[in-house]
Design a protein around this motif. Structure first.
Motif, PDB file in Angstrom:
ATOM      1  N   TYR A  71      36.630  23.256 101.463  1.00 13.01           N
ATOM      2  CA  TYR A  71      37.685  25.088 101.097  1.00 13.01           C
ATOM      3  C   TYR A  71      39.008  23.899 101.473  1.00 13.01           C
ATOM      4  N   LYS A  72      39.253  23.450 102.494  1.00 11.17           N
ATOM      5  CA  LYS A  72      40.850  23.016 102.598  1.00 11.17           C
ATOM      6  C   LYS A  72      40.416  21.409 104.420  1.00 11.17           C
ATOM      7  N   ILE A  73      41.228  20.623 103.245  1.00 12.34           N
ATOM      8  CA  ILE A  73      41.606  19.394 104.530  1.00 12.34           C
ATOM      9  C   ILE A  73      42.789  19.744 105.068  1.00 12.34           C
ATOM     10  N   THR A  76      45.905  14.973 109.622  1.00 18.26           N
ATOM     11  CA  THR A  76      47.416  14.115 110.707  1.00 18.26           C
ATOM     12  C   THR A  76      46.659  13.020 110.673  1.00 18.26           C
ATOM     13  N   LYS A  77      47.802  11.808 112.176  1.00 16.44           N
ATOM     14  CA  LYS A  77      47.734  10.272 111.627  1.00 16.44           C
ATOM     15  C   LYS A  77      46.435   9.711 111.779  1.00 16.44           C
ATOM     16  N   ASP A  78      45.711  10.563 112.762  1.00 18.22           N
ATOM     17  CA  ASP A  78      43.805   9.981 113.012  1.00 18.22           C
ATOM     18  C   ASP A  78      42.823  11.179 112.805  1.00 18.22           C
ATOM     19  N   LYS A  79      43.588  12.129 112.511  1.00 17.94           N
ATOM     20  CA  LYS A  79      42.524  13.146 113.093  1.00 17.94           C
ATOM     21  C   LYS A  79      42.168  13.569 111.514  1.00 17.94           C
ATOM     22  N   THR A  80      41.329  15.206 111.187  1.00 18.64           N
ATOM     23  CA  THR A  80      40.889  15.430 109.488  1.00 18.64           C
ATOM     24  C   THR A  80      40.033  16.626 110.609  1.00 18.64           C
ATOM     25  N   LEU A  81      40.972  18.394 109.580  1.00 26.90           N
ATOM     26  CA  LEU A  81      39.775  18.960 109.603  1.00 26.90           C
ATOM     27  C   LEU A  81      39.389  19.561 108.478  1.00 26.90           C
ATOM     28  N   GLU A  82      38.384  20.046 108.280  1.00 28.04           N
ATOM     29  CA  GLU A  82      37.607  20.113 106.561  1.00 28.04           C
ATOM     30  C   GLU A  82      37.459  21.770 106.914  1.00 28.04           C
ATOM     31  N   VAL A  83      37.832  22.398 106.639  1.00 28.75           N
ATOM     32  CA  VAL A  83      37.051  24.216 106.446  1.00 28.75           C
ATOM     33  C   VAL A  83      36.242  24.113 105.184  1.00 28.75           C
ATOM     34  N   PHE A  84      34.712  25.065 105.863  1.00 30.11           N
ATOM     35  CA  PHE A  84      33.861  25.157 104.657  1.00 30.11           C
ATOM     36  C   PHE A  84      33.569  26.677 104.581  1.00 30.11           C
ATOM     37  N   LEU A  85      32.981  27.415 103.803  1.00 26.23           N
ATOM     38  CA  LEU A  85      33.616  28.468 103.582  1.00 26.23           C
ATOM     39  C   LEU A  85      31.956  28.766 102.683  1.00 26.23           C
ATOM     40  N   ASP A  86      31.329  29.992 103.957  1.00 23.64           N
ATOM     41  CA  ASP A  86      30.335  30.055 102.988  1.00 23.64           C
ATOM     42  C   ASP A  86      30.291  31.613 101.809  1.00 23.64           C
ATOM     43  N   ASN A  87      30.196  31.116 100.004  1.00 20.60           N
ATOM     44  CA  ASN A  87      30.319  32.280  99.910  1.00 20.60           C
ATOM     45  C   ASN A  87      29.289  33.119  99.229  1.00 20.60           C
ATOM     46  N   THR A  88      27.751  32.579 100.022  1.00 18.91           N
ATOM     47  CA  THR A  88      26.481  33.569  99.473  1.00 18.91           C
ATOM     48  C   THR A  88      26.566  34.033 100.464  1.00 18.91           C
ATOM     49  N   LYS A  89      27.329  34.398 101.789  1.00 25.09           N
ATOM     50  CA  LYS A  89      26.903  35.431 103.217  1.00 25.09           C
ATOM     51  C   LYS A  89      25.243  35.597 103.559  1.00 25.09           C
ATOM     52  N   ASN A  90      24.250  33.923 103.530  1.00 24.93           N
ATOM     53  CA  ASN A  90      23.609  34.343 104.060  1.00 24.93           C
ATOM     54  C   ASN A  90      23.035  33.332 105.578  1.00 24.93           C
ATOM     55  N   GLY A  91      24.761  32.829 105.329  1.00 22.15           N
ATOM     56  CA  GLY A  91      24.781  32.267 106.737  1.00 22.15           C
ATOM     57  C   GLY A  91      25.821  32.338 107.543  1.00 22.15           C
ATOM     58  N   ARG A  97      34.497  21.363 110.547  1.00 23.54           N
ATOM     59  CA  ARG A  97      34.454  20.166 111.153  1.00 23.54           C
ATOM     60  C   ARG A  97      36.186  19.283 111.577  1.00 23.54           C
ATOM     61  N   SER A  98      35.780  18.622 112.822  1.00 24.50           N
ATOM     62  CA  SER A  98      37.156  18.188 112.927  1.00 24.50           C
ATOM     63  C   SER A  98      36.669  16.427 113.469  1.00 24.50           C
ATOM     64  N   PHE A  99      37.041  15.308 112.246  1.00 25.48           N
ATOM     65  CA  PHE A  99      36.741  14.557 112.782  1.00 25.48           C
ATOM     66  C   PHE A  99      38.044  13.555 113.732  1.00 25.48           C
ATOM     67  N   ASP A 100      38.482  12.444 114.461  1.00 31.10           N
ATOM     68  CA  ASP A 100      39.107  12.167 114.824  1.00 31.10           C
ATOM     69  C   ASP A 100      38.497  10.119 114.642  1.00 31.10           C
ATOM     70  N   LYS A 101      39.847   9.176 114.896  1.00 32.62           N
ATOM     71  CA  LYS A 101      38.815   7.771 113.972  1.00 32.62           C
ATOM     72  C   LYS A 101      39.652   7.418 115.909  1.00 32.62           C
ATOM     73  N   GLY A 102      40.453   8.109 116.955  1.00 37.80           N
ATOM     74  CA  GLY A 102      40.597   7.408 117.699  1.00 37.80           C
ATOM     75  C   GLY A 102      39.341   7.239 118.802  1.00 37.80           C
ATOM     76  N   TYR A 123      34.025  14.735 116.076  1.00 38.23           N
ATOM     77  CA  TYR A 123      33.901  15.652 117.423  1.00 38.23           C
ATOM     78  C   TYR A 123      33.617  16.839 117.593  1.00 38.23           C
ATOM     79  N   LYS A 124      33.819  18.021 116.894  1.00 42.25           N
ATOM     80  CA  LYS A 124      34.360  18.879 117.368  1.00 42.25           C
ATOM     81  C   LYS A 124      33.525  19.429 115.755  1.00 42.25           C
ATOM     82  N   THR A 125      32.908  20.814 116.140  1.00 38.83           N
ATOM     83  CA  THR A 125      32.507  21.381 115.229  1.00 38.83           C
ATOM     84  C   THR A 125      31.513  23.108 115.710  1.00 38.83           C
TER      85      THR A 125
END
Length: 178
Positions: A71-73, A76-91, A97-102, A123-125
């Motif tokens: 939904y959104k990304i 920053t320099k070495d980090k990425t945050l990905e945001v996912f939305l569940d529109n089905t309301k089943n889960g 999801r957070s990623f770090d190249k370092g 590194y983080k969910t």
């Protein structure tokens, strides 16, 4: 005590206890110590520990599930945050999801697949879910938020000498068990 009434007041407190699980790389068994100063460790099986703390191969599969397009990304320099939305309301309502190249040099991985795809370390969910919960004392419902975060962090160790002594104790005890 107030007048003829005895008050039993409970004062909550936060206590932290640590267990130290020491295992030689590639071994299937190790020793658990109740504290850094424990005289002896007790045996544990690695597969049982990983299952208990939900990081065995079966539980780790949840981290690699294809969630589609974020939904959104936020980058920053070495980090990425990905945001996912569940529109089905089943889960889960929202997954972060957070990623770090370092952190790519770390051996442990929540998802080797995502690490390869992103050329980074997951590194983080964070799983956030809102549940409608019925109040049994009235006709009202309220929303209960469940927030589950799994994270890998680098920590600074201030008492290195204590850990070195524990590792030496582990090596000595391990030799005597064989």
């Amino acid at each position: 005590m107030k007048g003829d009434t005895i008050l039993n007041e409970f004062t909550p407190s936060n206590d932290t206890t640590y267990n130290y699980f020491v295992i030689k790389n590639k071994d299937k068994e190790g020793l658990r110590y109740d504290s850094l100063n424990s005289l002896n460790g007790s045996n544990f099986k690695l597969d049982s520990l990983l299952e208990l703390i939900n990081i065995d191969s079966i539980n780790l599969k949840i981290f690699s599930v294809d969630l589609g397009i974020p939904y959104k990304i936020i980058k920053t320099k070495d980090k990425t945050l990905e945001v996912f939305l569940d529109n089905t309301k089943n889960g889960t309502d929202t997954i972060y999801r957070s990623f770090d190249k370092g952190m790519k040099d770390l051996d442990f991985s929540f998802s080797k697949l995502l690490d390869r795809q992103k050329n980074s370390k997951l590194y983080k969910t964070r799983f956030v879910q809102f549940l409608q919960v019925k109040n049994y004392y009235s006709a009202q419902k309220f929303v209960k938020r469940t927030d589950i975060t799994d994270e890998i962090r680098r920590v600074e160790i201030n008492n290195k000498k204590s850990f070195i002594k524990l590792f030496e104790k582990f090596e000595h005890q391990r030799k005597n068990l064989k």
